[in-house]
Design a protein around this motif. Structure first.
Motif: not given
Ligand code: UGA
Length: 436
Positions: A156-160, A209, A213, A220, A254, A256, A262, A265-266, A325-326, A415
């Motif tokens: 999956e490539f789903l962002r919360e 996958k 990630n 970032i 991506f 920012n 956090g 996932c990551f 976390f976001k 932020r």
């Molecule tokens: C992430 C991936 O973006 C999805 O593609 C993947 O499917 C998912 O993990 C997973 O493996 O299930 P997610 O954990 O929901 O999704 O969150 P992101 O939107 O990717 O953000 C991750 C972290 O990076 C957050 O803490 C966010 O604040 C931070 N972030 C993101 C930044 O600090 N700067 C950015 O430009 C983007």
């Protein structure tokens, strides 16, 4: 897409696990016209989901769950084996938590596979949807003990927060399977989505996958490190990223800067990939550095707060805006905000926090944090305000009122969300990320 471009609507699908991934996958597949039975092991969750009550904050998910239930295409049952008896496809959407050595713990997946093994239809396809270590297709095959059942990886490539949108408008569909026919059948389930579909061997799909990630986390950490350089040399990271982004090989997505990455996932996936590589004989120094830069970033933000408080946080109150976390999620898992708050508390700070999501104040992860119902209430009398999550509503707060209620005019904006010039004009000391 199938060779004929025909969508296999009306397939019978079981989903094992109704967390973010399972519930989104189930509701979206029902929306695409399939008949979906979702299984969980918590009776109360099955009961409330059956009534259309969605326990997580996820845009559009409530509507899709209600739609699927009303159409008779989405239902919920207790226990994996009860979901699979008629299923042509079984999605495993179970947690793969980080084990003590950094590797992903596969035990939930293995025990579900062992449970459903005797009950799955011959020729069914079992699909690993959760993020699982490379080689997991083989592990699931073993646990199933069913040579007449196919196993494929379909990460999956789903962002919360945007999971429904990401599911229905994917950049790509990746399917890793040894059996071409089974992989094609899985691809057909998504035919309506018109996304490019890549069919690979299982190890490559599983690696795609982790690599995706890890690459995003790298971007970032890179921009956070550049932000530190910007602070040191007197540059502005927003201009630097904009200037980089015009190069189409780089792009600006991506990138920012923030308090560090956090979420569920990551952190887990980057540690797991370091471990996967190490077990296979490669020391992934680059990814280790990406993780180290992230830890460093939490500390850098905490240091900014204590610096603005005059060098010591003993006896000081820090107002925090955002604990998730976001933005746009209620998820606290591996939240950078909580990591930073813990560092501030260790230095003696009292934390008064506001978050727009519904949080249970008795959640152990929020212990020692006073949660209040309004951003200005959090800021009242505080020595420093720290903006740790990018909820859009924070940018709407009346800065004039903020200036009136805050104890000392200090803002750490992790932020880069607030209006820096307006704050400075009101006499605030402002520290963003990468903006000297
Ligand atoms: C992430 C991936 O973006 C999805 O593609 C993947 O499917 C998912 O993990 C997973 O493996 O299930 P997610 O954990 O929901 O999704 O969150 P992101 O939107 O990717 O953000 C991750 C972290 O990076 C957050 O803490 C966010 O604040 C931070 N972030 C993101 C930044 O600090 N700067 C950015 O430009 C983007």
């Amino acid at each position: 897409m199938t060779e004929t471009g025909e969508a296999a609507v009306g397939s019978k699908i079981a989903i094992i696990g109704t967390g973010y991934v399972g519930l989104t996958t189930g509701a979206c597949l029902a929306h695409l016209g399939h008949t979906v039975v979702c299984a969980d092991v918590v009776q109360a969750k099955v009961d409330s989901l059956s009534k259309g009550e969605v326990p997580i904050l996820e845009a559009g998910l409530d509507e899709l769950v209600a739609e699927g239930i009303a159409a008779g295409r989405l239902s919920f049952v207790m226990g994996a084996k009860n979901a699979v008896t008629e299923a042509e496809f079984v999605y495993l959407c179970l947690p793969t938590p980080q084990g003590a050595d950094g590797a992903a713990d596969l035990s939930y997946i293995q025990s579900a596979a062992a449970e459903i093994g005797p009950h799955v239809l011959a020729d069914a396809v079992v699909i690993n949807k959760s993020t699982v270590p490379v080689g997991s297709v083989g592990e699931v095959e073993k646990a199933l003990g069913r040579p007449d059942v196919h196993v494929v990886s379909n990460p999956e490539f789903l962002r919360e927060g945007t999971a429904v949108q990401d599911f229905l408008h994917p950049d790509r569909v990746v399917i890793g399977g040894r059996d071409e026919g089974a992989a094609k059948r899985v691809g057909d389930l998504y035919a309506k989505l018109e996304a490019p579909t890549l069919v690979t061997d299982p190890a490559s799909a599983e690696t795609i996958k982790y690599a995706s990630n890890a690459f995003l986390a790298t971007k970032i950490s890179f921009v956070n490190a550049i932000a530190a350089v910007c602070e040191a040399v007197g540059a502005d990271v927003a201009d630097v990223v904009e200037g980089m982004g015009f190069d189409t090989r780089i792009g600006s997505a991506f990138l920012n800067p923030g308090p560090g990455w956090g979420g569920s996932c990551f952190p887990k996936d980057s540690h797991a990939l370091v471990r996967i590589a190490e077990n296979a004989g490669y020391t992934f120094g680059l990814l280790r550095a990406v993780v180290a830069v992230n830890e460093e970033q939490f500390g850098r933000v905490a240091n900014k707060v204590s610096r603005l408080a005059g060098g010591s946080l003993e006896g000081k109150t820090v107002a925090v805006w955002g604990v998730t976390f976001k933005a746009l999620t209620d998820d606290l898992r591996d939240s950078p905000a909580l990591n930073i708050i813990a560092r501030l508390r260790e230095q003696g700070a009292t934390i008064r926090a506001y978050d727009p999501s519904d949080q249970d104040p008795s959640d152990a992860r929020l212990a020692g944090i006073e949660l209040v119902a309004d951003p200005l209430e959090a800021a009242t009398g505080a020595d420093v305000l720290a903006v740790l999550t990018e909820w859009p509503e924070f940018a709407e707060v009346d800065l004039g009122r903020l200036a009136e209620v805050i104890g000392a005019k200090n803002v750490v904006d992790a932020r880069n969300l607030l209006d820096r010039d307006d704050l400075k004009a009101r006499g605030f000391t402002y520290e963003g990320i990468g903006r000297s």
